[in-house]
Design a protein around this motif. Structure first.
Motif, mmCIF file in Angstrom:
data_model
loop_
_atom_site.group_PDB
_atom_site.id
_atom_site.type_symbol
_atom_site.label_atom_id
_atom_site.label_comp_id
_atom_site.label_asym_id
_atom_site.label_seq_id
_atom_site.Cartn_x
_atom_site.Cartn_y
_atom_site.Cartn_z
ATOM 1 N N ILE A 232 3.574 19.335 -5.044
ATOM 2 C CA ILE A 232 5.069 19.766 -5.905
ATOM 3 C C ILE A 232 6.008 18.955 -4.930
ATOM 4 C CG2 ILE A 232 6.592 21.627 -6.016
ATOM 5 C CD1 ILE A 232 4.807 23.350 -7.157
ATOM 6 N N LEU A 233 5.820 19.089 -3.611
ATOM 7 C CA LEU A 233 6.924 18.503 -2.495
ATOM 8 C C LEU A 233 6.808 16.927 -2.949
ATOM 9 C CD1 LEU A 233 8.587 18.246 -0.188
ATOM 10 C CD2 LEU A 233 6.630 18.552 1.265
ATOM 11 N N VAL A 234 5.602 16.506 -2.988
ATOM 12 C CA VAL A 234 5.478 14.894 -3.141
ATOM 13 C C VAL A 234 6.034 14.378 -4.744
ATOM 14 C CG1 VAL A 234 3.864 13.031 -3.939
ATOM 15 C CG2 VAL A 234 3.513 14.711 -1.835
ATOM 16 N N ALA A 235 5.897 15.275 -5.475
ATOM 17 C CA ALA A 235 6.636 14.977 -6.921
ATOM 18 C C ALA A 235 8.112 15.119 -6.929
ATOM 19 C CB ALA A 235 5.957 16.163 -7.892
ATOM 20 N N VAL A 269 -2.643 8.303 -9.201
ATOM 21 C CA VAL A 269 -3.019 6.993 -9.523
ATOM 22 C C VAL A 269 -2.274 6.892 -10.789
ATOM 23 C CG1 VAL A 269 -4.644 5.369 -9.755
ATOM 24 C CG2 VAL A 269 -4.879 7.041 -8.003
ATOM 25 N N ILE A 270 -2.713 7.203 -11.964
ATOM 26 C CA ILE A 270 -2.293 7.138 -13.231
ATOM 27 C C ILE A 270 -1.105 7.592 -13.433
ATOM 28 C CG2 ILE A 270 -2.724 7.746 -15.811
ATOM 29 C CD1 ILE A 270 -5.812 7.869 -14.969
ATOM 30 N N GLY A 271 -0.420 8.569 -13.030
ATOM 31 C CA GLY A 271 0.770 9.110 -13.271
ATOM 32 C C GLY A 271 1.674 8.231 -12.594
ATOM 33 N N ALA A 272 1.734 7.754 -11.283
ATOM 34 C CA ALA A 272 2.430 6.580 -10.834
ATOM 35 C C ALA A 272 2.528 5.385 -11.489
ATOM 36 C CB ALA A 272 2.239 6.469 -9.326
ATOM 37 N N ILE A 273 1.626 5.052 -12.040
ATOM 38 C CA ILE A 273 1.702 3.767 -12.681
ATOM 39 C C ILE A 273 2.359 3.800 -14.152
ATOM 40 C CG2 ILE A 273 0.054 2.039 -13.925
ATOM 41 C CD1 ILE A 273 -2.000 2.614 -11.873
ATOM 42 N N VAL A 274 2.043 4.894 -14.846
ATOM 43 C CA VAL A 274 2.776 5.225 -16.032
ATOM 44 C C VAL A 274 4.114 5.338 -16.119
ATOM 45 C CG1 VAL A 274 2.762 6.720 -17.940
ATOM 46 C CG2 VAL A 274 0.489 5.982 -17.456
ATOM 47 N N LEU A 304 5.228 3.505 -2.024
ATOM 48 C CA LEU A 304 4.728 2.997 -0.499
ATOM 49 C C LEU A 304 4.731 4.143 0.406
ATOM 50 C CD1 LEU A 304 5.855 -0.670 -0.266
ATOM 51 C CD2 LEU A 304 3.611 0.463 -0.449
ATOM 52 N N LEU A 305 6.044 4.886 0.164
ATOM 53 C CA LEU A 305 6.497 6.128 1.206
ATOM 54 C C LEU A 305 5.471 7.062 0.874
ATOM 55 C CD1 LEU A 305 8.462 7.579 3.066
ATOM 56 C CD2 LEU A 305 9.654 8.293 1.139
ATOM 57 N N GLU A 306 5.186 7.409 -0.398
ATOM 58 C CA GLU A 306 4.067 8.438 -0.593
ATOM 59 C C GLU A 306 2.666 8.031 -0.183
ATOM 60 O OE1 GLU A 306 1.789 10.251 -4.516
ATOM 61 O OE2 GLU A 306 3.442 8.839 -4.795
ATOM 62 N N ALA A 307 2.350 6.912 -0.315
ATOM 63 C CA ALA A 307 1.020 6.436 0.137
ATOM 64 C C ALA A 307 0.700 6.274 1.565
ATOM 65 C CB ALA A 307 0.722 5.007 -0.507
ATOM 66 N N HIS A 308 1.931 5.977 2.324
ATOM 67 C CA HIS A 308 1.731 5.688 3.819
ATOM 68 C C HIS A 308 2.431 6.849 4.453
ATOM 69 C CE1 HIS A 308 0.178 1.615 3.387
ATOM 70 N NE2 HIS A 308 0.960 1.478 2.351
ATOM 71 N N VAL A 309 3.164 7.713 4.094
ATOM 72 C CA VAL A 309 3.854 8.844 4.839
ATOM 73 C C VAL A 309 3.402 9.892 4.291
ATOM 74 C CG1 VAL A 309 5.605 9.650 5.603
ATOM 75 C CG2 VAL A 309 5.721 7.246 5.244
ATOM 76 N N MET A 310 3.601 10.454 2.949
ATOM 77 C CA MET A 310 3.214 11.843 2.517
ATOM 78 C C MET A 310 1.982 12.029 2.397
ATOM 79 S SD MET A 310 6.482 12.454 -0.004
ATOM 80 C CE MET A 310 6.386 11.027 -1.105
ATOM 81 N N GLN A 311 1.111 11.128 1.661
ATOM 82 C CA GLN A 311 -0.368 11.256 1.563
ATOM 83 C C GLN A 311 -1.169 11.458 2.828
ATOM 84 O OE1 GLN A 311 -1.961 11.578 -1.274
ATOM 85 N NE2 GLN A 311 -0.624 11.246 -2.809
ATOM 86 N N PRO A 312 -0.936 10.745 3.864
ATOM 87 C CA PRO A 312 -1.752 10.856 5.137
ATOM 88 C C PRO A 312 -1.165 12.302 5.508
ATOM 89 C CG PRO A 312 -0.938 8.654 5.126
ATOM 90 C CD PRO A 312 -0.182 9.387 3.884
#
Length: 386
Positions: A232-235, A269-274, A304-312
């Motif tokens: 939810i925070l990421v979204a 993955v799919i949600g970000a692309i769509v 990129l912020l999600e992939a390299h900061v929030m995801q890890p």
């Protein structure tokens, strides 16, 4: 002495063990193979049952996610001496009010911007057609219309598998209503007595396996609650970031874009692309190529912020699943059950990983990795130990 040192000859009526003609490696591979085939068969049966009974399974999974989201708040209110029924009621009403508010806001914004969207779509179509008429393209109107129809058919074909899961769940009004009722009642009962339900399930297993099952349930529930809160925070971060880019570009559908990104972010993955494609297309239709490029840059920056900061930092600690497993799981889930499969793939993989790890730790006699040790239990009316 001579008799004692003499080798004992095997007796004719007691032949020694025969040496197997099958090499050790082949025998080990065969044992692994049939066990692996058994696991695959069991997984296939489970997937088949889920697909057959998806009108029941999907609402139960939705109820499980909602319960994992609301249960920490209910527990916090109860620690502040709220009655349990009041805490559950307030959380459910607040959750329903938030959902209703988001839906109302999106419908209102779309109704306001729909006429302009139609006008700008026609204008963008005409601009693209006029540009392709010029050299070096020299595309005729008939060819352009054919390309446009081919692109639409291609998009429809590729999205059929994904959207098919939505169409399967609740194909009639009765199924949809039944699904909503199952989800609501299951959520209520999980919040009221989720621990009792799991204890009843645990009693179905043999006594020797119950400690491992209990440990697996605790680990799976902690993973699920952490995943839901972090997701939810990421979204919200994704929605606010992309929505602000759309707002500063002056797009009239900035709020619907943010809500679409918010909902799509729950499907990795799919949600970000769509959602990114939708935002860029709206920017292209309303603003033009420059605004579309700026929107694309904003979408890439947020992801990129999600992939390299929030995801890890956040998602990695909550899910503890390799990114490759996430991608494969989302692809497999969307192929099996469409949007519901893509939505539930990652939490199911994360919970299964946590439960299996906890069961293995109990089987090996080691405590869970995040076990803080025995907690002090306070009993009302009891004298504290000194």
């Amino acid at each position: 002495m001579i008799a004692l040192s003499r080798k004992r000859e095997p007796r004719p009526d007691r032949p020694g063990p025969e040496r197997s003609s099958v090499p050790t490696g082949v025998r080990a591979a065969s044992e692994w193979s049939w066990r692996l085939l058994t696991v695959i068969a069991l997984a296939g049966v489970i997937i088949y049952l889920v697909v057959v009974f998806q009108d029941i399974v999907v609402p139960l999974l939705v109820a499980l996610l909602v319960s994992a989201l609301l249960q920490p708040t209910v527990s916090t209110l109860m620690r502040h001496h709220w009655p349990k029924w009041l805490a559950i009621t307030v959380c459910l009403v607040a959750f329903a009010a938030i959902l209703a508010g988001l839906i109302t806001l999106v419908v209102w914004q779309v109704r306001i911007g729909l006429p302009q969207l139609e006008h700008e779509s026609v204008a963008a179509y005409n601009r693209a057609r006029d540009a392709l008429r010029q050299p070096p393209w020299n595309v005729t109107d008939a060819e352009f219309a054919g390309y446009f129809r081919s692109a639409g058919a291609f998009a429809q074909k590729d999205s059929a598998a994904l959207v098919g899961g939505v169409l399967k769940v609740g194909t009639t009004t009765g199924h949809l209503l039944a699904g909503w009722l199952i989800a609501i009642f299951a959520t209520i009962f999980m919040l009221i007595d989720g621990g009792g339900i799991w204890r009843w399930i645990t009693r179905l297993f043999p006594v020797g396996g119950r400690p491992a099952i209990r440990a697996a349930g605790d680990a799976g529930w902690r993973t699920l609650t952490s995943f839901v809160r972090v997701q939810i925070l990421v979204a919200v971060v994704n929605a606010v970031g992309i929505g602000l880019v759309a707002f500063f570009l002056g797009l009239p559908l900035a709020i619907p874009i943010g809500v679409i990104v918010l909902l799509a972010s729950f499907i990795p993955v799919i949600g970000a692309i769509v959602s990114g494609i939708i935002a860029v297309v709206i920017a292209l239709v309303f603003g033009g190529p420059l605004q579309a490029v700026i929107m694309l840059a904003g979408v890439l920056l947020v992801h990129l912020l999600e992939a390299h900061v929030m995801q890890p930092l956040l998602v990695g600690g909550a899910v503890k699943v390799h990114p490759l497993a996430v991608v494969v799981g989302v692809a497999a889930g969307s192929g099996i059950a469409g949007v519901p499969g893509a939505l539930f793939a990652v939490p199911l993989i994360a919970v299964a990983n946590a439960m299996v790890s906890a069961m293995l730790r109990v089987a090996h006699g080691t405590p869970p990795a995040d076990d803080p040790g025995p907690e002090k239990v306070e009993v009302a009316g009891a004298t504290p130990e000194t």
